[in-house]
Design a protein around this motif. Structure first.
Motif, short mmCIF file in Angstrom:
data_model
loop_
_atom_site.label_atom_id
_atom_site.label_comp_id
_atom_site.label_asym_id
_atom_site.label_seq_id
_atom_site.Cartn_x
_atom_site.Cartn_y
_atom_site.Cartn_z
N TYR A 1 3.96 -34.01 55.24
CA TYR A 1 2.92 -33.00 55.03
C TYR A 1 1.91 -33.56 54.04
O TYR A 1 2.28 -34.03 52.96
CB TYR A 1 3.52 -31.70 54.49
CG TYR A 1 2.53 -30.56 54.61
CD1 TYR A 1 2.41 -29.85 55.79
CD2 TYR A 1 1.68 -30.23 53.56
CE1 TYR A 1 1.49 -28.83 55.94
CE2 TYR A 1 0.76 -29.20 53.69
CZ TYR A 1 0.67 -28.51 54.87
OH TYR A 1 -0.25 -27.51 55.02
N LEU A 2 0.66 -33.53 54.42
CA LEU A 2 -0.43 -34.00 53.58
C LEU A 2 -1.25 -32.80 53.14
O LEU A 2 -1.84 -32.11 53.97
CB LEU A 2 -1.33 -34.98 54.34
CG LEU A 2 -2.58 -35.47 53.62
CD1 LEU A 2 -2.20 -36.28 52.38
CD2 LEU A 2 -3.46 -36.26 54.54
N THR A 3 -1.24 -32.53 51.83
CA THR A 3 -2.09 -31.45 51.32
C THR A 3 -3.48 -32.01 51.10
O THR A 3 -3.65 -33.19 50.76
CB THR A 3 -1.55 -30.87 50.01
OG1 THR A 3 -1.42 -31.92 49.05
CG2 THR A 3 -0.20 -30.20 50.21
N VAL A 4 -4.47 -31.16 51.29
CA VAL A 4 -5.86 -31.56 51.12
C VAL A 4 -6.46 -30.72 50.00
O VAL A 4 -6.53 -29.50 50.11
CB VAL A 4 -6.66 -31.35 52.43
CG1 VAL A 4 -8.11 -31.72 52.25
CG2 VAL A 4 -6.04 -32.16 53.56
N ALA B 1 -1.49 -18.73 51.63
CA ALA B 1 -2.85 -19.22 51.82
C ALA B 1 -3.13 -19.69 53.24
O ALA B 1 -4.27 -19.67 53.69
CB ALA B 1 -3.15 -20.36 50.84
N VAL B 2 -2.09 -20.13 53.95
CA VAL B 2 -2.29 -20.60 55.32
C VAL B 2 -2.46 -19.40 56.24
O VAL B 2 -1.56 -18.57 56.38
CB VAL B 2 -1.11 -21.48 55.80
CG1 VAL B 2 -1.29 -21.87 57.25
CG2 VAL B 2 -0.98 -22.72 54.93
N ALA B 3 -3.63 -19.29 56.83
CA ALA B 3 -3.94 -18.18 57.73
C ALA B 3 -3.74 -18.57 59.19
O ALA B 3 -3.51 -17.71 60.03
CB ALA B 3 -5.37 -17.71 57.51
N GLN B 4 -3.84 -19.86 59.48
CA GLN B 4 -3.76 -20.32 60.86
C GLN B 4 -3.24 -21.74 60.91
O GLN B 4 -3.62 -22.57 60.08
CB GLN B 4 -5.15 -20.25 61.49
CG GLN B 4 -5.19 -20.51 62.96
CD GLN B 4 -6.58 -20.30 63.54
OE1 GLN B 4 -7.58 -20.26 62.83
NE2 GLN B 4 -6.65 -20.16 64.85
N THR B 5 -2.39 -22.03 61.88
CA THR B 5 -1.90 -23.38 62.13
C THR B 5 -2.30 -23.77 63.54
O THR B 5 -1.98 -23.06 64.50
CB THR B 5 -0.37 -23.45 61.97
OG1 THR B 5 -0.02 -23.10 60.62
CG2 THR B 5 0.14 -24.86 62.25
N ASP C 1 -3.25 -26.91 59.05
CA ASP C 1 -3.13 -25.61 58.39
C ASP C 1 -4.48 -25.26 57.79
O ASP C 1 -5.06 -26.05 57.03
CB ASP C 1 -2.07 -25.65 57.29
CG ASP C 1 -0.66 -25.62 57.84
OD1 ASP C 1 -0.48 -25.22 59.01
OD2 ASP C 1 0.27 -25.97 57.09
N LEU C 2 -5.00 -24.06 58.14
CA LEU C 2 -6.31 -23.62 57.70
C LEU C 2 -6.18 -22.34 56.88
O LEU C 2 -5.27 -21.53 57.11
CB LEU C 2 -7.21 -23.34 58.90
CG LEU C 2 -7.36 -24.46 59.92
CD1 LEU C 2 -8.17 -23.97 61.11
CD2 LEU C 2 -7.97 -25.69 59.30
N ARG D 1 -11.02 -23.35 56.33
CA ARG D 1 -11.00 -24.62 55.60
C ARG D 1 -9.62 -25.27 55.70
O ARG D 1 -8.60 -24.60 55.64
CB ARG D 1 -11.36 -24.39 54.14
CG ARG D 1 -12.80 -23.97 53.96
CD ARG D 1 -13.16 -23.94 52.48
NE ARG D 1 -14.50 -23.45 52.32
CZ ARG D 1 -14.81 -22.21 51.96
NH1 ARG D 1 -13.85 -21.33 51.72
NH2 ARG D 1 -16.06 -21.84 51.84
N LEU D 2 -9.62 -26.58 55.82
CA LEU D 2 -8.39 -27.35 55.95
C LEU D 2 -7.61 -27.36 54.64
O LEU D 2 -8.15 -27.71 53.59
CB LEU D 2 -8.71 -28.78 56.37
CG LEU D 2 -7.52 -29.71 56.60
CD1 LEU D 2 -6.66 -29.20 57.75
CD2 LEU D 2 -8.02 -31.12 56.89
N LEU D 3 -6.33 -26.97 54.72
CA LEU D 3 -5.44 -26.99 53.57
C LEU D 3 -4.46 -28.15 53.64
O LEU D 3 -4.11 -28.74 52.61
CB LEU D 3 -4.66 -25.68 53.47
CG LEU D 3 -5.46 -24.41 53.26
CD1 LEU D 3 -4.56 -23.20 53.37
CD2 LEU D 3 -6.16 -24.46 51.92
#
Length: 70
Positions: free
Chosen positions: A14-17, A25-29, A45-46, A51-53
Motif C-alpha cells: 500500500y502506497l499512501t500519497v 477518509a476513503v470514499a471510493q476505491t 483509494d480516493l 483526490r488520490l489518497l
C-alpha cells in the motif's frame, strides 16, 4: 511523496500519497484495468473530493521491483 508498506504474508503493498490516511477518509476505491498479460491488481483509494489518497497493490511481488518491497 508517500510511504510504501508491504505485507509478505498476503503479497500486498500500500502506497499512501501525501501522508497518513484518517479513518473513514476513503470514499471510493477504483480498480485499475491492467493489460491482459499483466500480473497482480491495482486499486486507487480516493477521498470524497476525488483526490488520490493511496494505491493498493495485490500481487505486489509480481508488479514491484524487489528493492521496492525488500
Amino acid at each position: 511523496m508517500g510511504d510504501l508498506r508491504y505485507d509478505p504474508e498476503v503479497d500486498a503493498a500500500y502506497l499512501t500519497v501525501g501522508g497518513p490516511i484518517a479513518d473513514g477518509a476513503v470514499a471510493q476505491t477504483l480498480p485499475i484495468a491492467l493489460p491482459a498479460d499483466a500480473r497482480g491488481e491495482l486499486f486507487l483509494d480516493l477521498d470524497a473530493d476525488g483526490r488520490l489518497l493511496g494505491i493498493e497493490i495485490l500481487g505486489a511481488s509480481l508488479i514491484l521491483r524487489p528493492e521496492a518491497i525488500g
